[in-house]
Design a protein around this motif. Sequence first.
Motif, mmCIF file in Angstrom:
data_model
loop_
_atom_site.group_PDB
_atom_site.id
_atom_site.type_symbol
_atom_site.label_atom_id
_atom_site.label_comp_id
_atom_site.label_asym_id
_atom_site.label_seq_id
_atom_site.Cartn_x
_atom_site.Cartn_y
_atom_site.Cartn_z
ATOM 1 N N ALA A 313 1.042 -1.139 -0.075
ATOM 2 C CA ALA A 313 -0.029 -0.081 0.157
ATOM 3 C C ALA A 313 0.765 1.214 -0.052
ATOM 4 O O ALA A 313 0.578 2.477 -0.753
ATOM 5 C CB ALA A 313 -0.920 0.037 1.160
ATOM 6 N N ALA A 314 2.120 1.215 0.845
ATOM 7 C CA ALA A 314 2.828 2.312 0.803
ATOM 8 C C ALA A 314 3.675 2.736 -0.421
ATOM 9 O O ALA A 314 3.998 3.714 -0.964
ATOM 10 C CB ALA A 314 3.834 2.163 1.968
ATOM 11 N N LYS A 315 4.099 1.522 -1.136
ATOM 12 C CA LYS A 315 5.300 1.664 -2.041
ATOM 13 C C LYS A 315 4.645 1.617 -3.667
ATOM 14 O O LYS A 315 5.215 2.048 -4.435
ATOM 15 C CB LYS A 315 6.088 0.545 -2.043
ATOM 16 C CG LYS A 315 7.023 0.749 -0.798
ATOM 17 C CD LYS A 315 8.133 -0.493 -0.738
ATOM 18 C CE LYS A 315 9.074 -0.419 0.524
ATOM 19 N NZ LYS A 315 10.022 -1.416 0.465
ATOM 20 N N PHE A 316 3.359 1.248 -3.778
ATOM 21 C CA PHE A 316 2.788 1.102 -5.101
ATOM 22 C C PHE A 316 1.706 1.849 -5.355
ATOM 23 O O PHE A 316 0.761 1.541 -4.443
ATOM 24 C CB PHE A 316 2.265 -0.504 -5.518
ATOM 25 C CG PHE A 316 3.650 -1.386 -5.080
ATOM 26 C CD1 PHE A 316 5.278 -1.004 -5.213
ATOM 27 C CD2 PHE A 316 3.513 -2.707 -4.588
ATOM 28 C CE1 PHE A 316 6.067 -1.768 -4.832
ATOM 29 C CE2 PHE A 316 4.416 -3.508 -4.297
ATOM 30 C CZ PHE A 316 5.573 -3.087 -4.354
ATOM 31 N N PHE A 317 1.658 2.726 -6.080
ATOM 32 C CA PHE A 317 0.465 3.573 -6.696
ATOM 33 C C PHE A 317 -0.331 2.981 -7.975
ATOM 34 O O PHE A 317 0.170 2.749 -8.832
ATOM 35 C CB PHE A 317 1.047 5.141 -6.790
ATOM 36 C CG PHE A 317 -0.205 5.865 -7.064
ATOM 37 C CD1 PHE A 317 -1.098 6.601 -6.333
ATOM 38 C CD2 PHE A 317 -0.510 6.094 -8.691
ATOM 39 C CE1 PHE A 317 -2.215 7.301 -6.891
ATOM 40 C CE2 PHE A 317 -1.648 6.880 -9.011
ATOM 41 C CZ PHE A 317 -2.365 7.474 -8.090
ATOM 42 N N GLU A 318 -1.631 2.624 -7.719
ATOM 43 C CA GLU A 318 -2.372 2.088 -8.826
ATOM 44 C C GLU A 318 -2.954 3.256 -9.701
ATOM 45 O O GLU A 318 -3.716 4.169 -9.193
ATOM 46 C CB GLU A 318 -3.521 1.301 -8.195
ATOM 47 C CG GLU A 318 -4.256 0.621 -9.497
ATOM 48 C CD GLU A 318 -5.360 -0.445 -9.014
ATOM 49 O OE1 GLU A 318 -6.045 -1.187 -9.871
ATOM 50 O OE2 GLU A 318 -5.593 -0.568 -7.607
ATOM 51 N N ARG A 319 -2.518 2.997 -11.098
ATOM 52 C CA ARG A 319 -2.912 4.206 -11.697
ATOM 53 C C ARG A 319 -4.387 4.098 -12.330
ATOM 54 O O ARG A 319 -4.872 2.868 -12.397
ATOM 55 C CB ARG A 319 -2.155 4.080 -13.058
ATOM 56 C CG ARG A 319 -0.513 4.369 -12.753
ATOM 57 C CD ARG A 319 0.524 4.335 -13.960
ATOM 58 N NE ARG A 319 -0.043 4.985 -14.968
ATOM 59 C CZ ARG A 319 0.234 6.224 -15.080
ATOM 60 N NH1 ARG A 319 1.021 6.847 -14.757
ATOM 61 N NH2 ARG A 319 -0.405 6.898 -16.384
ATOM 62 N N GLU A 320 -5.021 5.208 -12.640
ATOM 63 C CA GLU A 320 -6.367 5.026 -13.139
ATOM 64 C C GLU A 320 -6.370 4.509 -14.398
ATOM 65 O O GLU A 320 -7.172 3.634 -14.967
ATOM 66 C CB GLU A 320 -7.178 6.407 -13.133
ATOM 67 C CG GLU A 320 -7.210 6.903 -11.911
ATOM 68 C CD GLU A 320 -7.873 8.257 -11.900
ATOM 69 O OE1 GLU A 320 -8.553 8.595 -13.011
ATOM 70 O OE2 GLU A 320 -8.360 8.929 -10.757
ATOM 71 N N GLU A 321 -5.344 4.735 -15.367
ATOM 72 C CA GLU A 321 -4.897 4.350 -16.632
ATOM 73 C C GLU A 321 -3.646 3.421 -16.687
ATOM 74 O O GLU A 321 -2.806 4.123 -16.513
ATOM 75 C CB GLU A 321 -5.166 5.544 -17.730
ATOM 76 C CG GLU A 321 -6.473 5.867 -17.890
ATOM 77 C CD GLU A 321 -7.729 5.073 -18.454
ATOM 78 O OE1 GLU A 321 -7.010 3.856 -19.262
ATOM 79 O OE2 GLU A 321 -8.696 5.211 -18.163
ATOM 80 N N PRO A 322 -3.691 2.347 -17.079
ATOM 81 C CA PRO A 322 -2.434 1.520 -17.042
ATOM 82 C C PRO A 322 -1.439 2.256 -18.172
ATOM 83 O O PRO A 322 -1.992 2.832 -19.181
ATOM 84 C CB PRO A 322 -2.725 -0.063 -17.404
ATOM 85 C CG PRO A 322 -4.115 0.078 -17.081
ATOM 86 C CD PRO A 322 -4.592 1.488 -17.315
ATOM 87 N N VAL A 323 -0.075 1.924 -18.188
ATOM 88 C CA VAL A 323 0.988 2.405 -19.074
ATOM 89 C C VAL A 323 0.953 1.121 -20.005
ATOM 90 O O VAL A 323 1.328 0.064 -19.299
ATOM 91 C CB VAL A 323 2.023 2.811 -18.633
ATOM 92 C CG1 VAL A 323 3.100 3.217 -19.603
ATOM 93 C CG2 VAL A 323 1.600 4.116 -17.682
ATOM 94 N N ILE A 324 0.803 1.164 -21.319
ATOM 95 C CA ILE A 324 1.005 -0.051 -22.090
ATOM 96 C C ILE A 324 2.138 0.203 -23.192
ATOM 97 O O ILE A 324 2.126 1.209 -23.802
ATOM 98 C CB ILE A 324 -0.337 -0.494 -22.756
ATOM 99 C CG1 ILE A 324 -1.313 -0.647 -21.821
ATOM 100 C CG2 ILE A 324 -0.125 -1.597 -23.741
ATOM 101 C CD1 ILE A 324 -2.656 -0.823 -22.339
ATOM 102 N N VAL A 325 3.022 -0.351 -23.067
ATOM 103 C CA VAL A 325 4.174 -0.411 -24.262
ATOM 104 C C VAL A 325 4.201 -1.622 -24.940
ATOM 105 O O VAL A 325 4.383 -2.662 -24.445
ATOM 106 C CB VAL A 325 5.394 0.083 -23.744
ATOM 107 C CG1 VAL A 325 6.767 -0.291 -24.785
ATOM 108 C CG2 VAL A 325 5.494 1.434 -22.944
ATOM 109 N N THR A 326 4.318 -1.688 -26.261
ATOM 110 C CA THR A 326 4.408 -2.903 -27.052
ATOM 111 C C THR A 326 5.628 -3.106 -27.550
ATOM 112 O O THR A 326 6.732 -2.165 -27.828
ATOM 113 C CB THR A 326 3.657 -2.505 -28.448
ATOM 114 O OG1 THR A 326 2.130 -2.174 -28.456
ATOM 115 C CG2 THR A 326 3.577 -3.865 -29.308
ATOM 116 N N THR A 327 6.182 -4.358 -27.378
ATOM 117 C CA THR A 327 7.353 -4.840 -27.854
ATOM 118 C C THR A 327 7.243 -5.754 -28.684
ATOM 119 O O THR A 327 6.266 -6.159 -29.192
ATOM 120 C CB THR A 327 8.070 -5.515 -26.573
ATOM 121 O OG1 THR A 327 7.523 -6.712 -26.155
ATOM 122 C CG2 THR A 327 8.160 -4.436 -25.389
ATOM 123 N N ASP A 328 8.267 -6.270 -29.256
ATOM 124 C CA ASP A 328 8.261 -7.527 -30.269
ATOM 125 C C ASP A 328 8.269 -8.805 -29.901
ATOM 126 O O ASP A 328 8.118 -9.634 -30.397
ATOM 127 C CB ASP A 328 9.704 -7.445 -30.955
ATOM 128 C CG ASP A 328 11.040 -7.519 -30.416
ATOM 129 O OD1 ASP A 328 10.921 -7.697 -29.151
ATOM 130 O OD2 ASP A 328 12.004 -7.221 -30.975
#
Length: 459
Positions: A313-328
Amino acid sequence: MHTIQKYIGLSVVAGLLLFSCNPLELDQIDDPNNPSVGSVSENASRSQIQFLVTGLESRHRGYVENVSRAWNTFGREIWYLNGSDPRFQTDWLGQAGRVPDRIYFGFGTTGGGSWANPYQAIRQAETLVSATLNTTVLSTEEQAAIVGFARMIQGYQFMIPANFVYENGIRIDVEDPLNPGPYVPYEDAIRHAQSLLLEADQLLASAGSGDFPLTLTSGFADFTSLDRIREINNAILARTDIYLEDWQGVLDALDNSFMDMDGDLQAGPAHPYTGAPDLFNPLFYVRDAAINTIVVVHPSVLADATPGDARVAAKFFEREEPVIVTTDATPLVGTHQDNRWPTNTTPIPFIRNEELILLKAEAHAQLGQTDLAVEAINVIRNAAEIGDYTGATDLESLIDEILYQRRYSLWAEPWGHRWIDARRYDRLDEINTSFDQGTVFRQFPHPQSEVNWDIYAED
């Protein structure tokens, strides 16, 4: 060494990042913003020594950004998602069969937090030692204190390239940057770091029990006395001893450190970041910012967490919108970001009481002192609000528990603890790569510039 040669002429100026000065108070120099080594090598003024000390603190934090992002990626504590340069994902995660080579992305002389920057700090410290021992403005006790401080930083910094290239070895004889010594094995490199820390302890002890004779930055706000600096030195020594499997040495060092079983787990020295004209905290990201370049929590860390763990709870902040990066290989989805840094000037600790208590637990477990190991484990577990340890108390079970607690207590700290921990216990295959379909690297080769130096030096 090419990287050392490149930076030796700059090694005395880093203090100007944090302190302004009147150049008329210094020896005459060609460029007041880039004083030469020669200008402080004989009869340096007290203000020049001060600049060198502050410069050493600045160099001391040079590794943070690269090591925090890269090593914690290797250990799958984080992903450093970068929407503009996919190599931070593909190369660092070892996707599609990528393996480290001598020109591996992110570790050349321009991004050398894992290699060049530690050696810059080591050379800065050596310049400080030389200037301190060759001036008449300091007492013998003051000289011992300053040289001891320099040796402490060197001991810390030598462990960074040693853990980066591991079995490939590092140079420890770098007194002459134009004629560096040979590579030595990992254990010899760590023993060298250990010897510097032991020397530092003796020097700091001989300097008396007053305050450090010069001004340290806010990162040492709670450690301004020589006795307190010795406690930091012994804390670093305990980390060194754990790598050498010197279990009793760990406990002896901890007895003389700032470890406090009943104290604040966050207590410890830090790298300060004060903003312009100094640097900002390189690990800070605005919460929920609409960006695609950011450090995110690795999905396995979230999946493996104990229900109710206060660290989550202290270290991780849940985002409203995830960050998505496409890789190969596969899309990487970051649902949580780092929540540890309230502002972009929050200092970053470089060793904390929480780590020391976990070192104590590990040393006791290895020595068969089960009750003491469990006692230390329970300090960490109760702080995390997950209750006392009730598992088996054989060595393997205790080490499982300690490594698990280290994974959450020391998550993504600027050292890559989980990567190193998994390697020293031969558990690299336990690191979960299913979310990125990559590879966990064991070690890295020497950078190409290092190899070039040897080739050209022979000509």
